[in-house]
Design an enzyme around this catalytic site. Structure first.
Site, short mmCIF file in Angstrom:
data_model
loop_
_atom_site.label_atom_id
_atom_site.label_comp_id
_atom_site.label_asym_id
_atom_site.label_seq_id
_atom_site.Cartn_x
_atom_site.Cartn_y
_atom_site.Cartn_z
N LYS A 214 -18.49 31.78 15.61
CA LYS A 214 -18.56 31.99 17.18
C LYS A 214 -16.99 32.43 17.06
O LYS A 214 -16.82 33.64 17.93
CB LYS A 214 -18.44 30.18 18.40
CG LYS A 214 -20.04 30.40 17.86
CD LYS A 214 -20.22 29.48 19.30
CE LYS A 214 -21.23 28.04 19.17
NZ LYS A 214 -21.79 28.27 17.59
N CYS A 338 -25.39 21.68 20.19
CA CYS A 338 -26.21 23.33 19.76
C CYS A 338 -27.85 21.44 19.69
O CYS A 338 -28.58 21.45 18.66
CB CYS A 338 -26.85 23.36 18.77
SG CYS A 338 -26.59 22.42 16.57
C1 LIG Z 1 -21.11 23.23 15.16
S1 LIG Z 1 -20.60 23.48 13.18
C2 LIG Z 1 -19.81 24.29 13.87
C3 LIG Z 1 -20.42 25.80 14.31
C4 LIG Z 1 -19.60 27.11 14.30
N1 LIG Z 1 -18.85 26.95 15.72
C5 LIG Z 1 -19.98 28.65 14.40
O1 LIG Z 1 -20.48 28.64 15.62
O2 LIG Z 1 -20.03 29.08 13.28
C6 LIG Z 1 -19.64 21.95 13.32
C7 LIG Z 1 -18.36 21.81 12.83
O3 LIG Z 1 -17.60 21.11 13.26
C8 LIG Z 1 -16.86 20.26 12.22
N2 LIG Z 1 -16.50 19.25 12.35
C9 LIG Z 1 -16.47 18.06 11.76
N3 LIG Z 1 -15.40 17.03 12.35
C10 LIG Z 1 -14.12 17.74 13.18
C11 LIG Z 1 -12.92 17.12 12.81
N4 LIG Z 1 -12.88 16.38 12.76
N5 LIG Z 1 -12.32 18.64 13.00
C12 LIG Z 1 -12.32 19.34 12.67
N6 LIG Z 1 -13.95 20.05 12.04
C13 LIG Z 1 -14.58 19.09 12.43
C14 LIG Z 1 -17.73 20.62 11.12
O4 LIG Z 1 -17.73 20.93 9.83
C15 LIG Z 1 -19.00 22.07 11.94
O5 LIG Z 1 -18.16 23.07 10.39
#
Ligand SMILES: C[S@@+](CC[C@H](N)C(=O)[O-])C[C@H]1O[C@@H](n2cnc3c(N)ncnc32)[C@H](O)[C@@H]1O
Length: 426
Positions: A214, A338
């Site tokens: 994204k 998702c």
């Molecule tokens: C749904 S995925 C994101 C996908 C991304 N937006 C894309 O479209 O390529 C959620 C992401 O949140 C990250 N995440 C989880 N907890 C987090 C935090 N406290 N701070 C930053 N990132 C975090 C995870 O490592 C994961 O990569």
């Protein structure tokens, strides 16, 4: 109850393959057309799957016409369910996914692929697998047993070149075009980018950005001119964001290893790296970590405990609170997941509106998904402003098959109407 009613829909693959087109590159659609024409000869099909554009940066490819088939084989290859799901979405089979292969199979021989639904097939199985299995497609063998199951060397690369998955989706990926022109992406993820609607020179925060799909969409739609901060919590994941940016030719993104729950601090005035002070960003995308139950196809029912399922909302709430604080008054916050659970979607919207009087729900336009679910806390006026991608029919907003036959997803959009410090006493 709600989850089990969706099980049949979740167990099937989406009906479309979607590519995001990189606006910064010169993409030529004839390449896709020609690639499918070559495949149509291999499949003896008189027509190729229909290709269309939803917008200039989103290509939809439909399934092979009904009746397209390949001759089945008597040799059965067993793969794990993750690999089986990828096959149904149009992937070739890579060596680590293969579990069972008969001893007498020859190179380039046609093989039928089955996903091991029980999870009981031992790696290297030679005999016919008699556990519960699902036919996922037919392909041509490209690696022999000694290459796949040598205990000394970890096998990699394409083990089976797929001809036709059972879903009849084309076997295709971004490598058909020069690097960086196309990206396989789920349709609602592309819609989430459109809802953010990044413009040149805007300051944008992508709070949970890895692998950067994204992030790069936002950068591309701003002509590589927005100032985008992309955060994720581990070094490895941030390396992936940087790699995605490089592949897509995106240079307006700065990526940081950071826990976004802590991305707000008023003790800091430096806008160049996190944490950020209050009222910094024009737009914030919170594509939250979630239970991921919208993924399709799911060949095994999720084993997530109710307690685990309830746990995501706590991190989502912390992230949301930080998002509101770093957003400028007048700025837009887009929240997406998702998954299909109410408490991570409509429930989060209700919680956010109750806890942050400084924000208002606004229409998450452009609309492609259906409205939010009824009877879970949102009024009809609120339901119509969010997007839920799923199999539900709702007279509040009818949607096309493309939006019903994709993954489960949710998008809500908010505007900050006043300084968060006014009501919260911060
Ligand atoms: C749904 S995925 C994101 C996908 C991304 N937006 C894309 O479209 O390529 C959620 C992401 O949140 C990250 N995440 C989880 N907890 C987090 C935090 N406290 N701070 C930053 N990132 C975090 C995870 O490592 C994961 O990569």
């Amino acid at each position: 109850m709600f989850l089990s009613s969706l099980q049949s829909w979740l167990s099937k693959a989406p009906n479309y393959t979607i590519f995001r087109v990189n606006k910064l590159a010169n993409f030529d659609c004839n390449i896709l057309q020609k690639f499918l024409e070559v495949q149509s000869k291999e499949l003896n099909s008189s027509a190729i799957p229909k290709i269309s554009f939803v917008k200039p940066d989103c290509i939809v490819i439909e399934q092979w016409p009904e009746g397209t088939a390949v001759e089945r084989s008597s040799s059965e290859v067993i793969v794990d369910t993750m690999c089986g799901a990828a096959v149904l979405r149009g992937s070739h089979i890579y060596a680590p996914g293969v579990l069972g292969l008969p001893t007498n199979c020859k190179l380039d021989e046609k093989v039928d692929i089955y996903a091991d639904l029980d999870g009981q097939c031992k790696r290297g199985l030679k005999l016919k697998y008699d556990g519960s299995k699902l036919y996922v497609g037919t392909g041509q063998l490209k690696m022999l047993r000694y290459e796949l199951f040598d205990n000394e060397i970890q096998a990699y690369g394409v083990a089976i070149h797929m001809l036709l998955p059972a879903s009849r989706l084309p076997v295709i990926n971004e490598t058909v075009c020069p690097k960086g022109q196309l990206l396989l992406q789920n349709f609602p993820s592309i819609v989430a980018g459109w809802v953010v609607d990044a413009k040149p020179y805007e300051h944008i925060l992508d709070m949970c950005a890895a692998p950067g799909n994204k992030t790069t969409h936002l950068a591309e739609m701003s002509d590589n001119k927005a100032l985008i901060m992309a955060l994720d919590k581990t070094e490895q994941k941030v390396a992936k964001i940087k790699q995605t940016c490089e592949t897509q030719g995106v240079t307006c993104v700065k990526a940081f290893v950071f826990d976004s729950r802590k991305c707000h601090s008023d003790e800091i005035t430096d806008l160049k790296c996190p944490p950020f002070p209050s009222n910094t960003f024009d737009k914030v995308l919170l594509d939250a970590p979630c239970s991921g139950l919208g993924q399709r196809p799911q060949l095994k029912e999720s084993k997530m405990s109710p307690k685990m399922l309830q746990s995501y909302k706590f991190v989502q709430r912390k992230l949301f609170g930080a998002a509101v604080r770093v957003l400028k008054v007048g700025g837009k916050l887009v929240y997406s997941t998702c998954t299909i659970t109410v408490n991570e979607n409509e429930g989060m919207v209700t919680w956010a509106l109750e806890n942050f009087p400084c924000i208002q729900l606004i229409p998450a336009e452009p609309f492609y998904g259906g409205p939010g679910l009824p009877d879970v806390g949102l009024s009809d006026d609120q339901r119509i402003m969010v997007q839920r991608f799923g199999p539900e029919e709702d007279s509040l907003r009818k949607v096309e098959d493309l939006s019903q036959n994709t993954i489960g997803f949710f998008i809500a959009s908010f505007i900050k109407v006043s300084d968060h410090k006014i009501n919260s006493g911060e």
